[in-house]
Design an enzyme around this catalytic site. Structure first.
Site, PDB file in Angstrom:
ATOM      1  N   LYS A  90       0.797  -1.342   0.068  1.00 45.98           N
ATOM      2  CA  LYS A  90      -0.015  -0.118   0.055  1.00 45.98           C
ATOM      3  C   LYS A  90       0.770   1.348  -0.008  1.00 45.98           C
ATOM      4  O   LYS A  90       0.475   2.420  -0.458  1.00 45.98           O
ATOM      5  CB  LYS A  90      -0.841  -0.020   1.267  1.00 45.98           C
ATOM      6  CG  LYS A  90      -1.970  -1.133   1.216  1.00 45.98           C
ATOM      7  CD  LYS A  90      -2.885  -0.792   0.468  1.00 45.98           C
ATOM      8  CE  LYS A  90      -4.080  -1.990   0.324  1.00 45.98           C
ATOM      9  NZ  LYS A  90      -5.162  -1.932  -0.752  1.00 45.98           N
ATOM     10  N   GLU A 112      -9.693   5.641   3.267  1.00 44.02           N
ATOM     11  CA  GLU A 112     -10.408   4.464   3.624  1.00 44.02           C
ATOM     12  C   GLU A 112      -9.807   3.266   3.900  1.00 44.02           C
ATOM     13  O   GLU A 112      -8.588   3.344   3.523  1.00 44.02           O
ATOM     14  CB  GLU A 112     -11.637   4.205   2.805  1.00 44.02           C
ATOM     15  CG  GLU A 112     -11.109   3.075   1.581  1.00 44.02           C
ATOM     16  CD  GLU A 112     -10.125   3.750   0.659  1.00 44.02           C
ATOM     17  OE1 GLU A 112      -9.926   4.777   0.578  1.00 44.02           O
ATOM     18  OE2 GLU A 112      -9.502   2.846   0.116  1.00 44.02           O
ATOM     19  N   SER A 378       1.607  -9.520  -0.665  1.00 46.73           N
ATOM     20  CA  SER A 378       1.283  -8.312  -0.531  1.00 46.73           C
ATOM     21  C   SER A 378       1.621  -7.689   0.787  1.00 46.73           C
ATOM     22  O   SER A 378       1.941  -6.492   0.912  1.00 46.73           O
ATOM     23  CB  SER A 378      -0.191  -7.987  -1.033  1.00 46.73           C
ATOM     24  OG  SER A 378      -0.908  -8.893  -0.167  1.00 46.73           O
TER      25      SER A 378
HETATM   26  C1  LIG Z   1      -1.635  -6.993   2.735  1.00 45.43           C
HETATM   27  C2  LIG Z   1      -2.599  -6.820   1.790  1.00 45.43           C
HETATM   28  N1  LIG Z   1      -2.947  -7.340   0.710  1.00 45.43           N
HETATM   29  C3  LIG Z   1      -4.055  -6.999  -0.110  1.00 45.43           C
HETATM   30  C4  LIG Z   1      -4.978  -6.186   0.172  1.00 45.43           C
HETATM   31  C5  LIG Z   1      -6.045  -5.946  -0.835  1.00 45.43           C
HETATM   32  O1  LIG Z   1      -6.061  -4.969  -1.584  1.00 45.43           O
HETATM   33  P1  LIG Z   1      -5.793  -4.737  -2.995  1.00 45.43           P
HETATM   34  O2  LIG Z   1      -6.680  -5.671  -3.760  1.00 45.43           O
HETATM   35  O3  LIG Z   1      -6.094  -3.241  -3.371  1.00 45.43           O
HETATM   36  O4  LIG Z   1      -4.287  -5.032  -3.132  1.00 45.43           O
HETATM   37  C6  LIG Z   1      -4.843  -5.409   1.309  1.00 45.43           C
HETATM   38  C7  LIG Z   1      -5.905  -4.508   1.758  1.00 45.43           C
HETATM   39  O5  LIG Z   1      -6.003  -3.792   2.742  1.00 45.43           O
HETATM   40  C8  LIG Z   1      -3.752  -5.681   2.115  1.00 45.43           C
HETATM   41  O6  LIG Z   1      -3.640  -4.996   3.180  1.00 45.43           O
END
Ligand SMILES: Cc1ncc(COP(=O)(O)O)c(C=O)c1O
Length: 394
Positions: A90, A112, A378
């Site tokens: 993020k 948000e 992620s």
């Molecule tokens: C670690 C992590 N992965 C994935 C996501 C999902 O978001 P996005 O689909 O925008 O990557 C989030 C959302 O808070 C997150 O914290």
């Protein structure tokens, strides 16, 4: 011009656009007119790249996961977004958007958040730049992601609870949009995923595209080939997936796998498997695919993972799904939790529950031993320790 990127009207195929109340038009239009020029400006790029390097810690490693590879009979690489400052992908987007907000002369930032990772990343860049920060978060998420609420508060952000609907990400997004309508002049809304009215899906994807840009170089160094067979990522709104897919979109030999949250099961009535259950419609300012009733009311989503607990996906994902370019699948809470524990015990890496969804899909694939697979890790699991402990009775 790629057929999978946004066109000059703000659409990906039939999806996208800017379906906004008139009160928001000046803000969104200002952003639309200026974002590309600002982002392409030399001083912007210099500051963005310097912060990504020295503050976020990029490039994030591309790690060849040996024991995971043995288990699945493929060469599995993890793109380690979990090692970024603040613990997830993020921050790539919030660094970009805070520089954009500064150049637009905005003094107040709103956001948000679901899992709290985007809220933390926003509070962080606001502290870095000395800007006021208000983060909207569903009451239910405030409880299940408490460590991130504490981090935001320590950073000086105001965390406002969203009390409507399922008290999760969708409801926090509604509150943030309401705030923006009431404070149009001095406020920039840092949206945390590839959702919202044009140009947000495009600008967030551009900031996250660093993920696949680095992956290509790192893969070339490690394997002699910058094209993997598969790239995989979890999808809430879809920003880590958009970043992971970005530089592979036009290379159709690379298979794109997007993993949504099936909650208690796709047909359980408690799910966030948008492409399996949704239909075309408008949510949070763009035309996409969303979970809705016969008469178009948004269905309350459910997932154990706060970051995937969202009834829609970004418009680019809707297009990748509809055009067949991407394969959209879903994973249940139980499958994800098991995958999180498995990665922890095979590789010594505790993943965020969101990322565990992407990892879990490996169980459903078969490989010949030669494939190169890149999974976007992620985020890290620190925020989820309590949930893992409870789930596994540890
Ligand atoms: C670690 C992590 N992965 C994935 C996501 C999902 O978001 P996005 O689909 O925008 O990557 C989030 C959302 O808070 C997150 O914290």
């Amino acid at each position: 011009m790629s057929k999978y990127q946004v066109n000059e009207k703000g659409y990906y195929g039939p999806f996208g656009g800017a379906y906004i109340p008139e009160m928001l038009y000046p803000n969104v239009e200002e952003l639309r007119q200026q974002y590309l020029a600002i982002m392409q400006d030399k001083s912007f790029q210099e500051e963005f790249q310097q912060l990504l390097r020295d503050y976020v810690g990029r490039p994030s490693p591309l790690y060849h996961a040996q024991r995971l590879s043995e288990r699945y009979n493929a060469n599995i690489f993890l793109k380690r977004e979990d090692l970024n400052h603040t613990g997830a992908h993020k921050i790539n987007n919030t660094i970009g958007q805070i520089l954009l907000a500064e150049r637009l002369g905005k003094k107040r930032i709103i956001a948000e958040t679901g899992a709290g990772q985007h809220g933390v990343a926003t509070a962080t860049v606001c502290a870095l730049k000395g800007l006021e920060c208000v983060v909207y978060m569903g009451e239910m998420d405030i409880q299940r992601q408490a460590p991130n609420v504490a981090r935001m508060k320590m950073m000086g952000a105001q965390v406002v609870a969203a009390q409507s609907g399922s008290k999760t990400l969708k409801d926090a997004t509604n509150e943030a949009l309401r705030d923006w309508i009431n404070n149009p002049v001095d406020t920039h809304y840092i949206i945390g995923s590839v959702v919202g009215p044009h140009p947000y899906p495009d600008l967030v994807a551009r900031f996250q595209s660093i993920i696949s840009e680095e992956t290509k170089k790192q893969l070339l160094e490690k394997t002699g080939n910058d094209q993997p067979d598969y790239v995989m990522a979890c999808v809430g709104g879809g920003s880590n997936a958009a970043g992971m897919f970005y530089h592979f979109l036009d290379d159709e030999t690379v298979k794109l796998i997007a993993v949504e949250a099936a909650g208690h099961g796709v047909n359980s009535g408690e799910s966030a498997a948008t492409t399996a259950l949704g239909r075309e419609g408008v949510l949070h300012g763009s035309r996409s695919i969303l979970m809705q009733t016969e008469d178009g009311q948004v269905v309350e989503p459910y997932s154990i993972s706060a970051g995937l607990d969202y009834p829609g996906i970004g418009p680019q994902h809707a297009w990748l799904f509809k055009s067949g370019r991407g394969q959209y699948v879903s994973i249940t809470d139980d499958e994800a939790m098991q995958a999180g524990l498995r990665l922890t015990q095979l590789e010594g890496i505790i993943p965020a529950i969101e990322s565990s969804h992407a990892l879990a899909y490996l169980e459903k694939m078969t490989f010949s031993g030669k494939e190169n697979v890149v999974i976007c890790l992620s985020g890290r699991g620190d925020k989820d320790l309590d949930n893992y402990m409870k789930y596994f009775n540890l």
